[in-house]
Structures are given as structure tokens and as C-alpha cells.
Design a protein around this motif. Sequence first.
Motif, short mmCIF file in Angstrom:
data_model
loop_
_atom_site.label_atom_id
_atom_site.label_comp_id
_atom_site.label_asym_id
_atom_site.label_seq_id
_atom_site.Cartn_x
_atom_site.Cartn_y
_atom_site.Cartn_z
N GLU A 126 0.82 -1.21 0.00
CA GLU A 126 0.00 0.00 0.00
C GLU A 126 0.85 1.26 0.00
O GLU A 126 0.52 2.24 -0.63
N GLN A 127 2.01 1.21 0.69
CA GLN A 127 2.85 2.39 0.79
C GLN A 127 3.52 2.73 -0.52
O GLN A 127 4.00 3.84 -0.70
N THR A 128 3.58 1.79 -1.44
CA THR A 128 4.11 2.12 -2.75
C THR A 128 3.09 2.85 -3.60
O THR A 128 3.41 3.41 -4.63
N GLN A 129 1.82 2.82 -3.14
CA GLN A 129 0.76 3.47 -3.90
C GLN A 129 0.39 4.84 -3.34
O GLN A 129 -0.09 5.70 -4.05
N SER B 53 -2.55 9.71 -2.45
CA SER B 53 -2.08 8.78 -3.47
C SER B 53 -1.21 9.49 -4.50
O SER B 53 -1.29 10.70 -4.70
N TYR B 54 -0.40 8.69 -5.19
CA TYR B 54 0.40 9.22 -6.28
C TYR B 54 -0.50 9.75 -7.39
O TYR B 54 -0.13 10.69 -8.10
N ARG B 55 -1.68 9.17 -7.56
CA ARG B 55 -2.60 9.65 -8.58
C ARG B 55 -3.09 11.06 -8.25
O ARG B 55 -3.53 11.79 -9.13
N THR B 56 -3.03 11.42 -6.99
CA THR B 56 -3.34 12.80 -6.59
C THR B 56 -2.11 13.68 -6.70
O THR B 56 -2.16 14.79 -7.25
N GLY C 117 10.18 12.46 2.33
CA GLY C 117 11.23 12.56 1.32
C GLY C 117 10.76 12.06 -0.03
O GLY C 117 10.96 12.71 -1.06
N LYS C 118 10.10 10.89 -0.06
CA LYS C 118 9.62 10.34 -1.33
C LYS C 118 8.51 11.20 -1.93
O LYS C 118 8.44 11.38 -3.14
N ALA C 119 7.63 11.72 -1.06
CA ALA C 119 6.54 12.56 -1.57
C ALA C 119 7.08 13.84 -2.18
O ALA C 119 6.66 14.24 -3.28
N LEU C 120 8.00 14.51 -1.48
CA LEU C 120 8.60 15.72 -2.03
C LEU C 120 9.38 15.43 -3.30
O LEU C 120 9.35 16.20 -4.26
N SER C 121 10.10 14.31 -3.31
CA SER C 121 10.86 13.92 -4.50
C SER C 121 9.94 13.72 -5.69
O SER C 121 10.25 14.14 -6.80
N PHE C 122 8.79 13.10 -5.45
CA PHE C 122 7.85 12.83 -6.53
C PHE C 122 7.31 14.14 -7.11
O PHE C 122 7.28 14.33 -8.33
N VAL C 123 6.89 15.06 -6.24
CA VAL C 123 6.32 16.32 -6.72
C VAL C 123 7.40 17.21 -7.31
O VAL C 123 7.21 17.81 -8.38
N LEU C 124 8.54 17.32 -6.62
CA LEU C 124 9.63 18.14 -7.15
C LEU C 124 10.22 17.55 -8.42
O LEU C 124 10.90 18.25 -9.18
N ARG D 224 -9.24 16.13 -8.47
CA ARG D 224 -8.62 15.06 -7.69
C ARG D 224 -8.07 15.48 -6.34
O ARG D 224 -7.96 14.65 -5.43
N LEU D 225 -7.71 16.73 -6.17
CA LEU D 225 -7.01 17.13 -4.94
C LEU D 225 -7.99 17.35 -3.80
O LEU D 225 -8.93 18.14 -3.92
#
Length: 397
Positions: free
Chosen positions: A2-5, A11-14, A136-143, A186-187
Motif C-alpha cells: 500500500e505504501q508504494t501506492q 495517493s500518487y494519482r493525486t 522525502g519520497k513525496a517531495l521527491s515525486f512532486v519536485l 482530484r485534490l
Amino acid sequence: MEQTQQHDGVSYRTLIWLAVAAFSTGIDGYVLAGLLPAIAEDLRVTEPAAGQLMTVFALTSAIMAPILGTATSRWERRRTIALSLAVFVVGNLIVALAPNYGIAISGRVVSALGGCLLNAAILAYVIAQTPIRHRGKALSFVLGGWMTATALGVPVGLVIGQSNWRFPMVLVAVVGAIALVGILLRLPELHLPAGTLADRLRPLRQPRLLAGLLVTVGILCASYTCFTYATLIFGPTFRADWMIILIMFGYGLFSMLGNAVTGRLTDRFTPIRVLTVVLTGLLLNSIIGGLALGYAPVTLAAVMGLAWFFLAGVGNGGAAVPQQARLGVLAGDSAAIVMALNGSAISLGAALGGGLGGIVLATGAAPHWLLAVSAVVLTIALSIHLLVARERTATTV
């Protein structure tokens, strides 16, 4: 699995819509860089005057980011993100349709007002919605959207803008509009604690937070001292335009790599430790690269020069995540304001770097001396960072 999603419900889709929004603002900062001659000819101004379209964007962002961040700090976050993105899109359309230089400048001011607030609001949203262990992963994904823009900005601008320099501005507006639709659909809404302005500004009394903002200025100043004049640094060995485009594209790709790697490292270790390694690496890279470009034989200098530039991309891209994560923890409920201040620090550092590099070159110094100047700035930034990085707080910041 679940944490990969998702990150505890986000969610990453958001998050992808925030990444697309970040991409649109990021590419806007680079897309005009290779089009100044065409812009100058069309708007009937000099090339230096055309370059002020980028300068006014950076200066407006640096001045207005904390002001707008403070003024909107009580607003619901999705509305803030959507409104600022809409303003950003309108500003780019003004530039794309501008019949003269004055209106083009006005459009850049409008887009900067939306863009600086947008970036701060996005980062505050991610920090508020993401637990520290996944931040860290969330910021990395958005940045990652911004880093992708770094890779594509100059090449896309040069390719799409061959027939008309206005087309890239339309592209930026279209991408921003797509992100706006996704965000509205979505947000989830987010209401941050209201509090008073004094409560929200209280973190600014912390020396470590102020030092963190100075470190941001130092990193960007050191980066743009060289990045702004990369064509001059590589000119003696890489003369063809397509080579420079590929080199800039490679820099962006390595920036993305650095962003992705430090995103995971920041979750595993602490932001301070990751940032210490990144700053130390950038400093050593500048020293070695400067010596190679200045004193090595031509062929070796070309190879070492590329190695320096791409490793600088890794470091500059990699510094963003631990720096944002560190400031986010220190900011607490004032994340929106602190992220706006950090946005100003980014813009200020970029402007100082470009100006500092120009002054050095105006003295008659060879372009490779810019790496030595960058090393001096990095030494100061690293010293400030180490001065306030207490071992007793390293596990919590």
C-alpha cells in the motif's frame, strides 16, 4: 504494498497533478533561455532587454512570495493552489499574445505572482499531508516535475520556438491548464490550523531556520554562477549548438536522478545528514572541475568538464528534497509561509548567482574561474550548515 501506492491517504494519482503543476512553473523558468534573439527581434528590443523577461520573473517571485504566502496562509489549500495556478496560466497567455515589450513584461509579472504562490502552496500541501517517514519520497515525486522541466526547458524552447518564440509560452499555459483541471477534480481540500500571524511567524525566530534559508540562497547562488554561463564555460570545447542542447538536457536528467536518490535517502537517514553529504560533494566537485578545466589538456578538460557539470546536476537536484524536508519540520504550522520564504531564497540565490558570474566575467576572468567562485560560495553555505547542525537534533530534523 500500500505504501508504494500512497502516503497515508495521499495517493500518487493525486500527487501527480501537483507534479504537473510544478513542471509547468519549472519549464517556464527555462523555456525562454535559448530564444532571446527571436524575442528581441519580434518585440524590437535589445537581447539584454529581452533577458529581463526572466529577471523580472525572478525578482517578482523573490519579493512577493513571502507577502502572498502570508496573505493567503489562512486560505483552504486546494483553493490557493488552483487560484495561483490559474493566475500563472493567464500570465503566460498574456506573454504569448503580447503585442509589445511592455505588455510582455506585465505578463511575466502576473505569471510570477501566480507561480511563486503556487510553488509555496504545493510544498506546504505535501508537507502537511505526508508523515515525516514518507515525506522525502513525496517531495521527491512532486519536485520531480520541476526537475523534469530543468531537463526539458531549454531543448523544448529551442525546438518548439524555432518558428515562433510564443509557442513555448502557449505550451506552458496548456500544461498548467491541464494540471488545474486535475487539481480541481482530484485534490482533496486541506484546512491548515488558523492561528495568528505571530504564531505562524514564530519559527522565523529560530536561528537554524534562518540559516537553512541562507543555505538555500548559497546553493542556488553557487549553481547559477556557473549554470547561467554554461555556454561560455563549454564554448572552447563544444562549439555546436546541438552539443550545448544535449549537455543542458543531460544536466537536467542528472538533476532528476539526484532528486530521486536523495528523496529515498532523506526518508532513510536525516535531512541534515543527506544535505551535509550533498554540499560537501558539490564543493569538492567544483574544486576538481575548476582545476581540470583550467589546467588539464583539451581532451581531458572536455571530459572532466562534462563530469563536473553532470555531477553538479546530481548535487543541485539532490539538495532540494532534504532542504525542503528540513525546513518543513522546522516550520510546523507555518509551512506555507516558510515555503514562500524558501521560494524567495531560491529566486534570490539564482539572481545573485547570475549577477556574480557576470561581474567576474566582466573583470576579464576566464569562464572556468566561475567554478572557483562557486566553490567559495559553497564553502560559506557548508560552513553555515555545519555551524547549526547540532548532533543532538540530527535525529529529529
